[in-house]
Design a protein around this motif. Sequence first.
Motif, short mmCIF file in Angstrom:
data_model
loop_
_atom_site.label_atom_id
_atom_site.label_comp_id
_atom_site.label_asym_id
_atom_site.label_seq_id
_atom_site.Cartn_x
_atom_site.Cartn_y
_atom_site.Cartn_z
N VAL A 79 51.24 4.19 -4.20
CA VAL A 79 49.59 4.27 -4.53
C VAL A 79 49.20 3.31 -5.33
N LEU A 80 49.72 2.26 -5.41
CA LEU A 80 49.18 1.12 -6.56
C LEU A 80 48.05 0.41 -5.47
N ALA A 81 46.86 0.42 -5.94
CA ALA A 81 45.96 -0.41 -5.58
C ALA A 81 45.55 -1.46 -6.25
N LEU A 82 44.54 -2.33 -5.78
CA LEU A 82 44.04 -3.46 -6.48
C LEU A 82 43.21 -3.35 -7.94
N TRP A 83 42.27 -2.12 -7.63
CA TRP A 83 41.69 -1.70 -9.19
C TRP A 83 42.70 -1.44 -10.25
N HIS A 84 43.77 -0.62 -9.79
CA HIS A 84 44.70 -0.40 -10.90
C HIS A 84 45.30 -1.73 -11.59
N ILE A 85 45.76 -2.77 -10.84
CA ILE A 85 45.99 -4.17 -11.36
C ILE A 85 45.08 -4.63 -12.19
N PHE A 86 43.73 -4.63 -11.75
CA PHE A 86 42.72 -5.27 -12.65
C PHE A 86 42.46 -4.46 -14.00
N LEU A 87 42.38 -3.09 -13.74
CA LEU A 87 42.32 -2.45 -14.96
C LEU A 87 43.26 -2.80 -16.06
N ALA A 88 44.53 -2.43 -15.53
CA ALA A 88 45.53 -2.91 -16.62
C ALA A 88 45.59 -4.10 -17.21
N SER A 89 45.10 -5.29 -16.33
CA SER A 89 44.90 -6.46 -16.83
C SER A 89 44.13 -6.72 -17.69
N ILE A 90 42.91 -6.09 -17.56
CA ILE A 90 41.84 -6.17 -18.36
C ILE A 90 42.43 -5.65 -19.97
N ILE A 91 42.77 -4.18 -19.89
CA ILE A 91 43.49 -3.70 -20.96
C ILE A 91 44.59 -4.54 -21.67
N ILE A 92 45.41 -5.03 -20.99
CA ILE A 92 46.46 -5.81 -21.48
C ILE A 92 45.87 -7.20 -22.01
N SER A 93 44.84 -7.77 -21.43
CA SER A 93 44.25 -8.99 -22.29
C SER A 93 43.54 -8.47 -23.54
N LEU A 94 42.91 -7.15 -23.81
CA LEU A 94 42.42 -6.90 -24.80
C LEU A 94 43.53 -6.44 -25.86
N ALA A 95 44.68 -5.90 -25.60
CA ALA A 95 45.72 -5.79 -26.44
C ALA A 95 46.32 -7.06 -26.87
N SER A 96 46.44 -8.07 -26.08
CA SER A 96 46.83 -9.42 -26.41
C SER A 96 46.11 -10.20 -27.23
N ALA A 97 44.73 -9.82 -27.36
CA ALA A 97 43.97 -10.59 -28.25
C ALA A 97 44.19 -9.96 -29.58
N PHE A 98 44.82 -8.94 -29.60
CA PHE A 98 45.02 -8.50 -31.15
C PHE A 98 46.75 -8.95 -31.51
N PHE A 99 47.62 -8.98 -30.45
CA PHE A 99 48.97 -9.18 -30.83
C PHE A 99 49.20 -10.80 -30.95
N ASP A 100 48.68 -11.48 -30.24
CA ASP A 100 48.71 -12.89 -30.33
C ASP A 100 48.51 -13.73 -31.74
N PRO A 101 47.29 -13.37 -32.02
CA PRO A 101 46.95 -13.98 -33.33
C PRO A 101 47.67 -13.44 -34.38
N THR A 102 48.12 -12.09 -34.38
CA THR A 102 48.67 -11.31 -35.63
C THR A 102 50.15 -11.82 -35.57
N ALA A 103 50.86 -12.02 -34.65
CA ALA A 103 52.30 -12.52 -34.53
C ALA A 103 52.43 -13.98 -34.98
N GLN A 104 51.31 -14.62 -35.23
CA GLN A 104 51.21 -16.06 -36.04
C GLN A 104 50.91 -15.62 -37.42
N ALA A 105 49.97 -14.57 -37.77
CA ALA A 105 49.29 -14.49 -39.04
C ALA A 105 50.39 -13.78 -39.97
N ILE A 106 51.42 -13.00 -39.16
CA ILE A 106 52.42 -12.34 -40.04
C ILE A 106 53.43 -13.24 -40.43
N ILE A 107 53.77 -14.22 -39.98
CA ILE A 107 54.94 -15.19 -40.16
C ILE A 107 54.98 -15.41 -41.67
#
Length: 404
Positions: free
Chosen positions: A99-127
């Motif tokens: 039942v996987l549809a294109l809008w599922h992929i787009f929605l997941a990608s948007i949320i993953i992008s938002l989560a990565s905006a927190f993870f990527d800088p934090t992974a450098q800031a924490i070092i």
Amino acid sequence: MINNFFINKNFFLLWTGKIVSQVGDKFYGIALAWWILQKTHSPATMGFFMAASTLPGLLLGPFAGTLIDRWNRKHIIIISDIVRGLLVVVTALLSTWDVLALWHIFLASIIISLASAFFDPTAQAIIPQLVTKDQLSKANALGEMVTAFSTIIGPIFGAMSVSLLGFTWVFLMNGLSYLISAFFECFITFSKTHDSHIRQNSLWFEMKEGVKFLFHRPNLILIISIIGITHLFVGCLMVVLPFLAKELGDNSVQNLGNLEMMLGVGMFLGATYIHRKIKNITQEKNLFYIILLMGVLFASIGVARAMVGLSLPPYMLLVFLIGTAIANASIYWRSLLQLHTPDTMTGRIFSISSMVGNVSLPLSYGLFGLLLNYLSISLLMLISGACLLLVGTTLMGSYKTAAQ
């Protein structure tokens, strides 16, 4: 063994989680691209998907940086990985149920992008909270080795996994890789020193303070400018490589695979060299030398096209050397940003640097893709090399003037 090679237990846990999730990301990226192409047969849809995967994170970047400096960084990286992992696991389940549809992929990608905006800088800031100052170059070299390793094996084994296992299992593997990463991160321990005062001020005030801090630090502006420049011309190389591979013979796919593999190998060995040989990274001037070296190598590709013709090995060597330069540049700028930024500001500074890199790369794809319609590969690489040499020389002159 861990303390000798991986510095300490806490950094080892962060590094282990990173390598698992980055390799999973490479698999997922290949599987997702093929899934979208099979379902839609539309390059435009692929373009919209790439925008949906990057733009939300870019828009959130300034706010994320301030929140990273407010919140517990360990919690940020764990929650970001859990969110991304659960989303991809849900994607795998939807694929299993057909039942996987294109809008599922787009929605997941948007949320993953938002989560990565927190993870990527934090992974450098924490070092800097996990290692001492004289261990920063070694830590960042190990991080760059992860990126290079995933670049080498990701395309090969990702395509193989999609072919042998199918989309669903590759989606599931990526989702589990995020959750495994979060599991390792749960055991990281460090003293929390970064968020004691910042919550007393408004979010908007702290965002302005971050910008003000940056504009009063010419050395940080210089480093972030080099990040943008490097990403811009790395984008040029990535645009050129498929067309160069096509010119080098009938087996263009294999040629492209060899060139991209050599880029990854160069990055890995460049990072390995710094890990083993360079103890401290303290001077910005070495970044200028790396930019100048990249300029020479880019121009050499243009020259090689005229002098050695369509023989693959010289181009593999040049791309390998460019990979080593890219790895060195990445390790140097991360180490210098960490060294020159106080702990209370690292979230904001690394969010800005991530934004600069993430904006430069897609702009580069568009710009150099357009130029390639009008210029030959040789001429484009010669012009790019000349621009890098000019920029490197100009920045070096500005740095020497400011130092005086």
